[in-house]
Design an enzyme around this catalytic site. Structure first.
Site, PDB file in Angstrom:
ATOM      1  N   ALA A 143      -4.507  -2.364  -3.885  1.00 55.29           N
ATOM      2  CA  ALA A 143      -4.668  -2.392  -2.430  1.00 55.29           C
ATOM      3  C   ALA A 143      -3.304  -2.081  -1.804  1.00 55.29           C
ATOM      4  O   ALA A 143      -2.621  -2.964  -1.288  1.00 55.29           O
ATOM      5  CB  ALA A 143      -5.181  -3.759  -1.993  1.00 55.29           C
ATOM      6  N   GLU A 144      -2.912  -0.806  -1.881  1.00 60.31           N
ATOM      7  CA  GLU A 144      -1.542  -0.455  -1.507  1.00 60.31           C
ATOM      8  C   GLU A 144      -1.233  -0.722  -0.043  1.00 60.31           C
ATOM      9  O   GLU A 144      -0.146  -1.209   0.292  1.00 60.31           O
ATOM     10  CB  GLU A 144      -1.245   1.004  -1.851  1.00 60.31           C
ATOM     11  CG  GLU A 144      -1.154   1.285  -3.359  1.00 60.31           C
ATOM     12  CD  GLU A 144      -2.506   1.509  -4.018  1.00 60.31           C
ATOM     13  OE1 GLU A 144      -3.543   1.500  -3.314  1.00 60.31           O
ATOM     14  OE2 GLU A 144      -2.525   1.698  -5.254  1.00 60.31           O
TER      15      GLU A 144
ATOM     16  N   HIS B 288      -0.668  12.661  -8.680  1.00 59.38           N
ATOM     17  CA  HIS B 288       0.234  11.716  -9.358  1.00 59.38           C
ATOM     18  C   HIS B 288       1.585  12.351  -9.685  1.00 59.38           C
ATOM     19  O   HIS B 288       2.309  11.856 -10.539  1.00 59.38           O
ATOM     20  CB  HIS B 288      -0.374  11.217 -10.672  1.00 59.38           C
ATOM     21  CG  HIS B 288      -1.581  10.340 -10.519  1.00 59.38           C
ATOM     22  ND1 HIS B 288      -2.809  10.812 -10.146  1.00 59.38           N
ATOM     23  CD2 HIS B 288      -1.739   9.000 -10.693  1.00 59.38           C
ATOM     24  CE1 HIS B 288      -3.684   9.807 -10.115  1.00 59.38           C
ATOM     25  NE2 HIS B 288      -3.059   8.708 -10.437  1.00 59.38           N
TER      26      HIS B 288
END
Lengths: 329, 334
Positions: free
Chosen positions: B61-62, B131
Site C-alpha cells: 500500500a505505497e 520495474h
C-alpha cells in the site's frame, strides 16, 4: 464452500470434466516448462508462476461469452492460456522474442491480446483494478452486456485504489466481477500479517457490493460461483466480488525461496487440495474416464508445451530498430 | 580505523543500524523488510536487533505507507520508508509532491519533514517497463525535496547517515545493479553532507559528470580512454538536489569540455538541467558543445538486448568523450 463429495454429486458431464482437466493441466505443464527455461537462463527478469491456482481461471473462463474481458496482475500466464491465447506466443514473450505477444518488449508481466479481450499483464500491485472497472464502464457506455473479470491478489486488496474503484463501480453499477485470488501471501507477507480484516470480499459490503468466498481449489465450485456473479452483472445489477481461496505452490517469483511458510504447509495443500487431482478423481472414481484416457491428454499437452518451448527458443530476437516503435500511436 | 571492502547493501544496512542505535526516533517500514530482510537484503538482521516496533512490515500500500511516513516525520519521528521499486513510488506522489515537499514553506518554516524514502531504480536483468525506470527528474523538479543518488558503498553509507540527521524530505534513490558491488568503507563514524560532489577520478581533458550506476560506466570509459592518453575527470554530484555546481564549474574551467551521462531518458532530464547551468555560468570556458549521453526516450523494453540498447553503455560514453575532444572525426550519428 463446495466440497469434493458435493461436487461429485453434481451433474457434471464427462466432457466438461475433461475440458477442465485439460485446461488446468496445460497451465501447470506450461508453468513447469517456464520454470525450467528460467533455470536454464532462457527466460530472464521476473517470472511469477501460477502453479496451484489453476482452478480459478479455468472455472471462471467456463462462465464467459465472446466479448467478456479480463485483466490481471503480473501472475498472468494462466489467465492467458485459459482465455485461449496461444501457448507459443506466451512462451516466446517469456523468452523476449519477436514471436511473443508483445514482440519481446513486454515480458512475463506485460502481455495483451485484443482478439481474446485480455487486457494484461500489469506490474504495479493493484493498478489493474481501476483499469478493470474502466473496461466495464466502456461496455456499459456502449450498451452491451459484456462483463469484465478483474483479477487481483490478497496483497493488492490492501491498495487504496481498489476501494476508490469499488465505490465508483457500485455507484455506477458497472458490470465488473472483482476476483480476489487469495493465495495467502502478498509476496512474502501472509494475509494475517497484512490486515486485521481477513475476509477480503466482506470489504465490498461497505460499498454495497455483494460477494462471497469460494473454494478456489475446486473448479466446479469456482464455476458455480462464477455463473452466479456473471448473471448478477449481465442483468445490470452492478459489480460482484468473488474471493477465491487458493494457494500458490511456488514462491512469489522465481527468485523467492519462500522461507515465510513451512514445507509442510505446501505439501499438505498439494496432497489434500490439488485442483487437478480433484478433477482426476472425479473422472476416474466413477469411471467417467480411464487412466489411459488421461494419459493421452497428458501426452497431448506435453506436445503443446514442448512445441511452445521450441517456438520460444527459435523465434528471433527483436531488432534494435524496434526500440522506437510502439511508443506513440 | 581500518577500511574494509563491503557491499553497497551492507553499507546501507550499517548506516541504518548505526543511526537506529544512536537515535530512538529512527524507524523503518516497508514491504517485506522485517521478516524477509528486504528484497535486496538491505534490512537483513535489523528486526532481530531492533524489534517489530522499529522494523515493520507493511501491507502492499505505497500511497498509504508514504503518507504515514510523512505524517510521522511531521510529528518529529525519523521514518525511513522503503519502497521496493521507484516505479511504485508513483502511487505516493501526492504525499511526496503536494505534502512533504511543501510543508516547510506552508508552515512558515515552523514545520519540518525529516522523511526518508529509500527506493531503487534503473535497469538490470529484464524486469521490464514497470520495474526499470530512472525517475530522479520527477523528484528533482519539485522544490522542497532533496534527491540523493549514491554510486558507491562509501557514499551510500555516509549520505544515508547524513539524511537521517537533517530535517527535510529526502528521496534516497539506490540502484538495483549496485547492491552487490563492493567498495572500501571505513569502520568508524563518518557522514557525507549533501551538496558535495565527489571527484571520482581526476583528469584534465574532459569532465564526465555521472551519478548512480552511470558512475562505474564513466569510470570504465575513463580507464579505456586513458589507454589513448585521454585524461578524463569523473565528477559524481552524489546529490542532485542540492547540486554542487561549484565543483562542477571548477572542473569545467579546468577541462573546457563536458559529457554528462544519465541512465534516465534524455527528455526533461537532470542532465539537460546541469547542461543549462554550465552553459549559463561557464559558457566562455567551453571549447566544445556539452554532450549528453542518456537513456533513449522510450519505456524500457523487456528483451535484454533492447534493454541494453536503451540505456548508456561504456562504448557510448567513450564515443561521446572522443566526440567532444574531436578525437574521432567523423562521429557516428546519435
Amino acid at each position: 464452500m463446495a466440497g469434493k463429495k458435493e461436487a461429485a454429486k453434481s451433474n457434471v458431464s464427462r466432457e466438461e470434466l475433461l475440458k477442465y482437466y485439460r485446461e488446468m493441466l496445460l497451465i501447470r505443464r506450461f508453468e513447469e516448462k517456464a520454470g525450467q527455461l528460467y533455470g536454464m537462463g532462457l527466460i530472464g527478469g521476473f517470472c511469477h508462476l501460477y502453479i496451484g491456482q489453476e482452478a480459478v481461471v479455468v472455472g471462471l473462463e467456463a462462465c464467459t461469452k465472446e466479448g467478456d474481458k479480463r485483466v490481471t496482475s503480473y501472475r498472468d500466464h494462466g489467465h492467458m492460456l485459459a482465455c485461449g491465447m496461444d501457448a507459443n506466443g506466451v512462451m516466446a514473450e517469456l523468452t523476449g522474442r519477436e514471436g511473443g505477444y508483445s514482440k519481446g518488449k513486454g515480458g512475463s508481466m506485460h502481455m495483451f491480446s485484443r482478439a481474446k479481450h485480455f487486457y494484461g499483464g500489469h506490474g504495479i500491485v493493484g493498478a489493474q483494478v481501476p483499469l478493470g472497472a474502466g473496461l466495464a464502464m466502456a461496455d456499459k457506455y456502449k450498451g452491451n452486456d459484456n462483463v469484465t473479470f478483474t483479477y487481483f491478489g490478497d496483497g493488492a486488496a490492501n491498495q487504496g485504489q481498489v476501494y476508490e474503484t469499488y465505490n465508483m463501480a457500485e455507484l455506477w453499477q458497472l458490470p465488473v466481477i472483482f476476483v480476489i485470488e487469495n493465495n495467502g501471501y502478498a509476496m512474502g507477507t501472509s494475509v494475517k500479517r497484512s490486515t486485521k480484516s481477513t475476509t477480503l470480499f466482506g470489504r465490498g459490503l461497505a460499498y454495497g457490493i455483494p460477494g462471497e468466498q469460494v473454494d478456489g481449489m475446486d473448479v466446479l465450485a469456482v464455476k458455480a460461483a462464477g455463473e452466479k456473479a456473471v448473471a448478477h452483472c449481465r442483468a445490470g445489477n452492478g459489480p460482484y466480488i468473488l474471493e477465491m481461496m487458493t494457494y500458490r505452490y511456488r514462491g512469489h517469483s522465481m527468485s523467492d525461496p519462500a522461507k515465510y511458510r513451512t514445507r509442510e504447509e505446501v505439501e499438505k495443500m498439494k496432497a489434500e487440495k490439488d485442483a487437478i487431482e480433484h478433477v482426476r478423481d472425479l473422472l476416474l472414481t466413477p469411471g467417467l474416464a480411464s487412466e489411459e484416457d488421461l494419459k493421452a491428454i497428458d501426452r497431448e499437452i506435453k506436445d503443446v508445451v514442448n512445441a511452445s518451448a521450441e517456438f520460444a527458443k527459435e523465434s528471433p530476437e527483436p531488432s534494435v530498430s524496434e526500440l522506437y516503435t510502439d511508443i506513440y500511436a | 580505523m581500518a577500511d574494509r571492502e563491503i557491499m553497497y547493501r551492507d553499507a546501507l544496512r550499517e548506516a541504518i543500524d548505526e543511526e537506529m542505535a544512536a537515535n530512538a526516533q529512527v524507524f523503518i517500514i516497508g514491504e517485506g523488510i522485517a521478516e524477509r530482510g528486504g528484497s535486496y537484503k538491505v534490512t537483513e538482521g535489523l528486526l532481530a536487533k531492533y524489534g517489530k516496533k522499529r522494523v515493520r512490515d507493511t501491507p502492499i500500500a505505497e500511497a498509504g505507507m508514504i503518507g504515514v511516513g510523512v505524517g510521522a516525520a511531521i510529528a518529529g519521528a525519523r521514518p525511513i520508508v522503503e519502497i521496493l521499486y521507484v516505479d511504485f513510488a508513483m502511487l505516493g506522489m501526492e504525499m511526496i509532491v503536494n505534502q512533504a515537499a511543501k510543508f516547510r514553506l506552508m508552515t512558515g518554516g515552523t514545520g519540518r519533514v525529516p522523511f526518508i524514502m529509500r527506493t531503487q531504480g534503473g535497469t538490470g536483468g529484464g524486469v521490464a517497463a514497470q520495474h526499470s525506470q530512472s525517475l530522479e527528474a520527477l523528484f528533482y523538479h519539485i522544490p522542497g525535496l532533496k534527491v540523493v543518488m549514491p554510486s558507491t558503498p562509501y557514499d551510500a553509507k555516509g549520505l544515508l547517515k547524513y539524511a537521517l540527521r537533517q530535517d527535510d524530505p529526502v528521496m534516497f534513490l539506490e540502484h538495483k545493479h549496485l547492491y552487490m558491488t563492493k567498495g572500501m568503507v571505513p569502520e568508524g563514524e563518518y557522514v557525507i553532507e549533501f551538496g558535495k560532489a565527489d571527484i571520482k577520478r581526476e583528469g584534465s581533458d574532459v569532465t564526465l559528470i555521472a551519478w548512480s550506476n552511470m558512475v562505474p560506466r564513466a569510470m570504465a570509459a575513463a580507464a579505456e580512454l586513458a589507454k589513448d592518453g585521454i585524461s578524463v575527470e569523473v565528477v559524481d554530484p552524489r546529490t542532485l538536489s542540492p547540486l554542487d555546481t561549484g565543483t562542477i564549474l571548477a572542473s569545467v574551467a579546468k577541462t573546457k569540455r563536458v559529457v554528462i551521462v544519465q541512465e534516465a531518458v534524455r527528455r526533461g532530464g537532470v542532465a539537460s538541467d546541469i547542461a543549462s547551468i554550465i552553459q549559463e555560468q561557464a559558457f566562455y570556458d567551453l571549447d566544445a558543445p556539452i554532450t549528453i549521453v542518456a537513456g533513449l526516450n522510450t519505456p524500457i523494453p523487456f528483451n535484454l538486448e533492447l534493454e541494453k540498447a536503451s540505456v548508456p553503455q561504456v562504448p557510448d560514453v567513450v564515443a561521446a568523450v572522443r566526440k567532444v575532444l574531436h578525437h574521432d572525426i567523423p562521429m557516428a550519428a546519435e
